[in-house]
Design a protein around this motif. Structure first.
Motif, short mmCIF file in Angstrom:
data_model
loop_
_atom_site.label_atom_id
_atom_site.label_comp_id
_atom_site.label_asym_id
_atom_site.label_seq_id
_atom_site.Cartn_x
_atom_site.Cartn_y
_atom_site.Cartn_z
N GLY A 146 0.64 -0.57 0.15
CA GLY A 146 -0.11 0.26 0.40
C GLY A 146 0.45 1.46 -0.27
N LYS A 147 0.50 1.96 0.33
CA LYS A 147 1.55 3.45 0.89
C LYS A 147 2.16 3.14 1.78
CE LYS A 147 -2.36 5.64 3.59
NZ LYS A 147 -3.00 6.52 4.10
N GLU A 148 2.43 2.21 2.31
CA GLU A 148 3.57 1.96 3.69
C GLU A 148 5.62 2.22 3.08
OE1 GLU A 148 1.97 2.05 6.73
OE2 GLU A 148 0.19 1.94 5.72
N ARG A 149 5.21 1.34 2.00
CA ARG A 149 7.16 2.12 1.41
C ARG A 149 6.67 2.82 0.28
NH1 ARG A 149 9.86 -4.58 1.92
NH2 ARG A 149 8.75 -4.54 5.11
N PRO A 150 7.04 4.32 0.70
CA PRO A 150 7.61 5.07 -0.21
C PRO A 150 8.97 5.19 -0.75
CG PRO A 150 6.75 6.47 1.91
CD PRO A 150 6.71 4.32 2.46
N LYS A 151 8.73 5.09 -1.96
CA LYS A 151 9.85 5.19 -2.61
C LYS A 151 10.62 6.54 -2.82
CE LYS A 151 12.49 4.61 -6.94
NZ LYS A 151 12.25 4.19 -8.66
N ALA A 152 9.50 7.55 -3.05
CA ALA A 152 9.67 9.06 -2.13
C ALA A 152 9.04 9.88 -1.49
CB ALA A 152 9.72 9.80 -4.00
#
Length: 172
Positions: A146-152
């Motif tokens: 989901g949104k738990e491991r953003p790249k940026a």
């Protein structure tokens, strides 16, 4: 009498705990071939400066990208994604023993539940493309972050665009 019962209870507990202590094995296995005692082989896909064929590092060096990107709230595979996945397919055909995990990601907008479901759809869209092109489904697992491991990090379109993705990771 209560004092004696308490002491017996504590002593029984200590004896039970002592009986559960882990004992070291009688014989230790020999060290891995080519390594010094107490050291292990690198796990990053390199030996010295050389990349090990079939490793994550070899995958990164050989394919056009390990990542496909998606538009907002989308999970369809477009022409650019197909080109990226086709390069991954060529590598996977060269290394039929390799297994992969497709990680689905989303940007920070939306609820946690929505983004986990969207990440799952993105990972499965990439998996389905690989499978339709001949890669065995048994070699592919999926996971959604989901949104738990953003790249940026950031709350702007450039950051969000980098976070809407599916990433292929070699697991063995």
């Amino acid at each position: 009498m209560a004092n004696l019962s308490a002491k017996l209870f504590v002593a029984a507990g200590l004896l039970a705990a002592a009986g559960c202590a882990k004992k070291p094995p009688a014989d230790l296995p020999p060290p891995a071939v080519g390594t010094d005692q107490g050291t292990t082989a690198p796990t990053d896909g390199t030996v010295g400066n050389a990349v090990v064929p079939g490793s994550q590092q070899d995958f990164i060096a050989s394919v056009s990208s390990d990542t496909v990107y998606f538009d907002t709230d989308m999970y369809d595979i477009d022409a650019e994604d197909r080109a990226t996945l086709d390069s991954q397919i060529a590598w996977l055909q060269r290394y039929p023993q390799a297994r992969v995990t497709l990680e689905g990601h989303a940007d920070e907008r939306g609820t946690r539940e929505y983004n986990l479901a969207l990440g799952d759809r993105r990972a499965n869209a990439a998996k389905n493309y690989l499978v339709t092109r001949g890669i065995s489904a048994d070699r592919i697992s999926t996971i959604s972050y989901g949104k738990e491991r953003p790249k940026a990090l950031g709350s702007d379109e450039a950051s969000w665009a980098q976070n809407r993705r599916a990433v292929t990771v070699i697991i063995g």
